[in-house]
Design a protein around this motif. Structure first.
Motif, PDB file in Angstrom:
ATOM      1  N   GLN A  68       0.969  -1.242  -0.011  1.00 28.12           N
ATOM      2  CA  GLN A  68      -0.028  -0.094  -0.153  1.00 28.12           C
ATOM      3  C   GLN A  68       0.830   1.420   0.175  1.00 28.12           C
ATOM      4  O   GLN A  68       0.720   2.279  -0.622  1.00 28.12           O
ATOM      5  CB  GLN A  68      -0.918   0.181   1.212  1.00 28.12           C
ATOM      6  CG  GLN A  68      -2.001   0.988   1.127  1.00 28.12           C
ATOM      7  CD  GLN A  68      -2.959   1.066  -0.081  1.00 28.12           C
ATOM      8  OE1 GLN A  68      -3.217  -0.030  -0.473  1.00 28.12           O
ATOM      9  NE2 GLN A  68      -3.243   2.245  -0.472  1.00 28.12           N
ATOM     10  N   GLU A  69       1.932   1.305   1.023  1.00 31.33           N
ATOM     11  CA  GLU A  69       2.903   2.274   0.769  1.00 31.33           C
ATOM     12  C   GLU A  69       3.457   2.564  -0.466  1.00 31.33           C
ATOM     13  O   GLU A  69       3.574   3.825  -1.144  1.00 31.33           O
ATOM     14  CB  GLU A  69       4.127   2.257   1.718  1.00 31.33           C
ATOM     15  CG  GLU A  69       3.626   2.217   3.289  1.00 31.33           C
ATOM     16  CD  GLU A  69       4.601   2.022   4.205  1.00 31.33           C
ATOM     17  OE1 GLU A  69       5.614   1.793   3.729  1.00 31.33           O
ATOM     18  OE2 GLU A  69       4.476   1.895   5.550  1.00 31.33           O
ATOM     19  N   LEU A  70       3.961   1.617  -1.149  1.00 32.74           N
ATOM     20  CA  LEU A  70       4.480   1.508  -2.531  1.00 32.74           C
ATOM     21  C   LEU A  70       3.407   2.146  -3.447  1.00 32.74           C
ATOM     22  O   LEU A  70       3.731   2.996  -4.420  1.00 32.74           O
ATOM     23  CB  LEU A  70       4.968   0.431  -2.961  1.00 32.74           C
ATOM     24  CG  LEU A  70       6.054  -0.343  -2.276  1.00 32.74           C
ATOM     25  CD1 LEU A  70       6.540  -1.606  -2.773  1.00 32.74           C
ATOM     26  CD2 LEU A  70       7.232   0.312  -2.247  1.00 32.74           C
ATOM     27  N   LYS A  71       2.129   1.909  -3.586  1.00 30.62           N
ATOM     28  CA  LYS A  71       1.155   2.403  -4.351  1.00 30.62           C
ATOM     29  C   LYS A  71       0.941   3.857  -4.236  1.00 30.62           C
ATOM     30  O   LYS A  71       0.494   4.527  -4.912  1.00 30.62           O
ATOM     31  CB  LYS A  71      -0.252   1.543  -4.151  1.00 30.62           C
ATOM     32  CG  LYS A  71       0.121  -0.003  -5.034  1.00 30.62           C
ATOM     33  CD  LYS A  71      -1.180  -0.688  -4.784  1.00 30.62           C
ATOM     34  CE  LYS A  71      -1.077  -2.034  -5.574  1.00 30.62           C
ATOM     35  NZ  LYS A  71      -2.368  -2.816  -5.378  1.00 30.62           N
ATOM     36  N   SER A  72       1.000   4.292  -2.762  1.00 31.26           N
ATOM     37  CA  SER A  72       0.554   5.599  -2.447  1.00 31.26           C
ATOM     38  C   SER A  72       1.950   6.695  -2.652  1.00 31.26           C
ATOM     39  O   SER A  72       1.528   7.929  -3.073  1.00 31.26           O
ATOM     40  CB  SER A  72       0.423   5.773  -1.113  1.00 31.26           C
ATOM     41  OG  SER A  72      -0.419   4.708  -0.476  1.00 31.26           O
ATOM     42  N   TYR A  73       2.984   6.184  -3.078  1.00 34.20           N
ATOM     43  CA  TYR A  73       4.124   6.980  -3.454  1.00 34.20           C
ATOM     44  C   TYR A  73       4.186   7.269  -4.977  1.00 34.20           C
ATOM     45  O   TYR A  73       3.554   6.410  -5.893  1.00 34.20           O
ATOM     46  CB  TYR A  73       5.510   6.183  -3.278  1.00 34.20           C
ATOM     47  CG  TYR A  73       6.785   6.875  -3.498  1.00 34.20           C
ATOM     48  CD1 TYR A  73       6.984   8.253  -2.644  1.00 34.20           C
ATOM     49  CD2 TYR A  73       7.757   6.659  -4.567  1.00 34.20           C
ATOM     50  CE1 TYR A  73       7.978   8.932  -2.712  1.00 34.20           C
ATOM     51  CE2 TYR A  73       8.744   7.329  -4.384  1.00 34.20           C
ATOM     52  CZ  TYR A  73       9.063   8.335  -3.962  1.00 34.20           C
ATOM     53  OH  TYR A  73      10.237   9.229  -3.927  1.00 34.20           O
ATOM     54  N   LEU A  74       4.306   8.677  -5.151  1.00 34.30           N
ATOM     55  CA  LEU A  74       4.253   9.003  -6.725  1.00 34.30           C
ATOM     56  C   LEU A  74       5.534   8.649  -7.813  1.00 34.30           C
ATOM     57  O   LEU A  74       5.388   8.698  -8.848  1.00 34.30           O
ATOM     58  CB  LEU A  74       4.179  10.559  -6.558  1.00 34.30           C
ATOM     59  CG  LEU A  74       2.983  11.144  -5.899  1.00 34.30           C
ATOM     60  CD1 LEU A  74       3.421  12.749  -5.989  1.00 34.30           C
ATOM     61  CD2 LEU A  74       1.997  10.871  -6.557  1.00 34.30           C
TER      62      LEU A  74
END
Length: 894
Positions: free
Chosen positions: A787-793
């Motif tokens: 989820q953190e990876l998907k939230s990063y630009l």
């Protein structure tokens, strides 16, 4: 036979008149038969020309009217006919000014008048005024007409089914040759042919007997001849007993057959007292000097009255002998196998010294003189060949040690200048295309003061079909070019200018060959050279150049293999990075579709997208799906090369092209021939290099730096950049024509933030790779991390994700990756949350927009722009930027 004939006449013409006519015919027939029988008997007694002349002048003239008759013989080889038997006393043209010329002339068989005679089975009658002025008619017709002759009867003489000559009978009246006359001549023509053949054979036998007698009388002296001095003694002490000449000279033709010079000179000549005597006997003279060529045209010795010549226009040797007192000379081209190489010239101080008897003696000894002179020449040639062999052996030993072009140049310069006293003009080598020759070696000192013109000449290739070059390449032997003659022909070859500047008479061109394969041409400027020796030198030079070029090719291939080996090692080391493209989202499906459309073609591809989006991976995918996949794809990073080395890297360079160029280098374009060239970071290429790149892409040919040879290449271009090239064109940093040439099939690679569905597969792929490389046992990623990876630009896109996973795996000690080290830590995030509570909504919005624009690398609109990420129209974003007073410096500073 007579009964049969009379019966036929009676049946066709009954009555008394018929009987009278028949009686007349029989009487005429009997008279013709008797004449033919008598003439045949007379002809069988003919042994000599005079016998046949007497037959015409007495016997036949007693029967029919005509002025004179002659016999001409056919020369099948030259397709001509010439006088053989002449009745001088009866000829009305004997006093004509052209008579002496006509009786020695050769007349063409290929003209209508004589063709009609050749095609006839009997005598043909002609009126001279009807045929003498027709095109091609022989000159003797008009000359006879001018002396009163009006009619000619021509009869072909045949022997063994072949026409050997013609019987000419002339009359000063018209209608002299009636039917009975023609019948008689037709009847005796075979006997006359036989008589002529017998006369020819008898004269040949007599001539051979005379020659044998002379050869026998002189054989004891001739067998002692070993050199030129011995031969001079034979001529002086033997021949002078028979012919009262003062002194003699023998000449010899050069190998080309175009000039002659002295072979033997007589010490008794008074001409040796003059200062120019040495020059006179050493100079070569053209065979068409008006003297030698006259002798060459005659089978017999030619007697010349020296007083009849214009002394200012004769050769120097002629002039000196005349001034020394000579007034008459006889010249005989000595018979020899093939070309008559030698001639004998006898001088006399009195006119009419050389009578028929003298001429006969010269003819009789000419064969032995020729043999003696040829033997002497052969002995001298053997000695010369021994010297040549020794010379060529020494030269071959020097050549054997040659390994480089510089060594060869020294060896050639040494042998040409030191030994032969001539200088090399130019060596040209046939290029790999087989159609052009490029300068390979030349003597710069020969062109002193003309460097600009010479540099222009030496920098250009010429075609193998160029006039002078083609003549040399098509010849098995060295070719001599007379510079003045070539200039007179209007030859436009530029190097003719240097030939003229050299001040020499001749230029020599020789083909360089290995076996039957043309290698190039060698050019020398000199007035004289031993052609046999030159041919041997060319053979040695050809082998040396072939070996040097072979060595250069071996070195080139070695370098090529080394470069390919480096590329293979690089590919092996990096192949796992591109073994497959991870991602099946909608954006990547569009890319896959474009790859499938363009892979099979030769079209150029331009890969666009932010840094780290995998442009090289896509380039390799296109190459591997193309017909060129069996060859390595060559990669060039345009941003990683210094501006001054880009040209050398792309196109290669020759040895010595610039400081530090110690060896020839093969450029990337040549390495990528019949393959794919990937130009990464094309937007970073300097403008100067862009111009040259465009030319190579358009022309499909290049020249190495410092080279003069054009090299054809077949290369497919795939270029990549993270710059906006259209903006670069507007800014003047990129050429529009190169952009249009590259932008044939553009493919935009989506940033990772637009491929959210591919982030998890990519992360798992990298975890598997780096856990194995690092010796870790990480085999999965926690949902929280995903989820953190998907939230990063992901401003660094896939490359940033890869490096992040690599670092996180190294820091992990569990089998599950529970934490990733994103650029901003959690404490900073908490501080931001606290900070948000103390700020107005407008300030929060302003900060957020600036942060998003920064992450989008300053891009506001379009695919991957801030407007798309914020999910608002680009116009709305521009309005907010204006309203919130956001400046470029705020989001471009990062």
């Amino acid at each position: 036979m007579k009964n049969s004939k009379s019966e036929i006449v009676v049946e066709s013409q009954p009555g008394n008149n018929s009987i009278d006519t028949l009686r007349d015919q029989i009487e005429s027939y009997e008279r013709e038969r008797k004449i033919l029988l008598d003439l045949s008997n007379d002809i069988t007694k003919v042994r000599k020309k005079n016998d046949l002349i007497a037959l015409f002048s007495s016997r036949i003239k007693g029967l029919f009217y005509f002025t004179h008759a002659i016999v001409t013989l056919i020369d099948e080889t030259n397709e001509t006919y010439t006088p053989f038997l002449l009745d001088h006393s009866a000829s009305p043209i004997k006093n004509h000014s052209e008579y002496s010329e006509l009786i020695q002339a050769h007349f063409s068989l290929n003209e209508p008048f004589i063709n009609q005679v050749l095609g006839s089975d009997g005598p043909e009658c002609f009126l001279l005024d009807e045929i003498m002025d027709k095109p091609g008619s022989p000159k003797f017709l008009r000359v006879n007409y001018e002396e009163g002759i009006r009619e000619i009867l021509m009869t072909p003489l045949r022997s063994k089914m072949q026409t050997i000559g013609f019987l000419h009978m002339y009359s000063d009246r018209k209608d002299s040759f009636g039917a009975e006359f023609k019948t008689i001549i037709k009847g005796i023509a075979p006997q006359i042919s036989s008589a002529v053949s017998n006369i020819i054979k008898n004269e040949e036998i007599a001539y051979k007997e005379n020659v044998n007698e002379v050869l026998l009388s002189l054989s004891n002296e001739m067998v002692t001849v070993r050199d030129r001095k011995d031969l001079l003694k034979v001529i002086n002490f033997g021949l002078k007993k028979l012919i009262p000449f003062t002194h003699s000279v023998m000449t010899v033709l050069d190998d080309s057959g175009e000039t002659y010079n002295a072979f033997l000179t007589d010490d008794d000549s008074r001409a040796k007292e003059f200062s120019k005597y040495t020059e006179a006997i050493s100079n070569p003279y053209p065979v068409n000097d008006g003297i030698y060529d006259k002798a060459a045209q005659s089978e017999k010795p030619v007697v010349l009255n020296m007083k009849s010549f214009d002394i200012s226009k004769v050769p120097l040797w002629f002039r000196l002998n005349y001034v020394a007192g000579a007034r008459e000379m006889v010249i005989k081209i000595l018979p020899d196998e093939g070309i008559a190489k030698h001639s004998i010239i006898l001088f006399a101080n009195k006119e009419n010294t050389f009578d028929k008897k003298s001429i006969n003696i010269i003819e009789r000894i000419s064969s032995q003189l020729s043999t003696a002179a040829s033997n002497i020449s052969a002995n001298e040639e053997i000695l010369s060949k021994e010297e040549e062999k020794s010379f060529l052996l020494d030269f071959s030993q020097d050549i054997a040690g040659v390994r480089t072009k510089d060594d060869l140049e020294k060896a050639i310069s040494s042998v040409l200048q030191s030994v032969l006293n001539i200088r090399l003009s130019m060596i040209r080598i046939i290029e790999d295309d087989g159609l052009t020759l490029s300068p390979y070696m030349y003597d710069k000192h020969m062109f002193y003061g003309e460097e600009p013109i010479f540099k222009e000449l030496a920098s250009k290739n010429i075609g193998i079909d160029e006039y002078l070059t083609a003549k040399v390449l098509n010849s098995k032997h060295p070719v001599i070019f007379n510079i003045e003659e070539e200039d007179r022909k209007g030859n436009s070859a530029k190097y003719l200018y240097f030939w003229k500047k050299a001040g020499l008479k001749n230029a020599y061109g020789a083909a360089l060959r290995v076996g039957n394969q043309n290698l190039g041409t060698l050019w020398l400027l000199t007035d004289e050279v031993n052609l046999t020796l030159l041919k041997g030198i060319c053979a040695q030079i050809s082998i040396a150049i072939s070996n040097i070029r072979a060595n250069e090719k071996v070195l080139t291939y070695k370098q090529l293999l080394e470069v390919e080996n480096d590329h293979l090692k690089e590919q092996i080391q990096t192949i796992y990075n591109f073994s497959e493209i991870v991602g099946n989202g909608e954006e990547m499906q569009k890319v896959y579709h474009l790859i499938s459309l363009v892979a099979e073609s030769k079209s150029s591809v331009l890969l666009l997208g932010e840094t780290g989006t995998g442009k090289e991976l896509i380039a390799r995918a296109i190459h591997n799906a193309s017909p060129r996949k069996n060859k390595l794809m060559i990669k060039v990073n345009c941003a990683a090369l210094p501006a001054n080395l880009i040209e050398s890297e792309l196109f290669g360079h020759e040895k010595g092209a610039f400081t530090g160029a110690t060896d020839r280098r093969i450029g990337k374009f040549e390495l990528a021939n019949n393959s794919t060239l990937f130009l990464d970071e094309i937007g970073e290429m300097p403008l100067e290099a862009q111009v040259k790149l465009l030319r190579v892409i358009q022309e499909k040919e290049l020249e190495r730096v410092g080279g003069k040879t054009t090299i054809s290449v077949d290369v497919r271009i795939i270029a990549a950049t993270n710059r906006d090239l259209e903006e670069e064109i507007k800014a003047g940093r990129f050429r529009s024509d190169l952009f249009y040439r590259l932008n044939v099939f553009p493919i935009n690679l989506p940033p990772l933030r637009d491929r959210v569905e591919d982030i998890a597969p990519l992360a798992n792929f990298f975890v598997g790779r780096y856990s194995k490389n690092a010796g870790r046992k990480v085999n999965s990623i926690s949902p929280k991390v995903i989820q953190e990876l998907k939230s990063y630009l992901w401003p660094g896109n896939v490359r940033e994700l890869e490096h992040l996973i690599e670092r996180s795996v190294l820091l992990s000690s569990e089998t599950v990756l529970r934490e990733v080290h994103l650029p901003k830590d959690r404490s900073e995030t908490k501080n931001q949350e606290v900070d948000l509570a103390n700020r107005t909504l407008e300030e929060v919005e302003r900060s957020y927009i600036i942060e998003i624009i920064k992450r989008c690398s300053g891009k506001l609109s379009g695919r991957g722009g801030a407007a798309e990420y914020l999910d608002i129209p680009a116009t709305t974003l521009h309005s907010k930027i204006k309203k919130l007073e956001i400046h470029k410096s705020e989001y471009f500073s990062a």
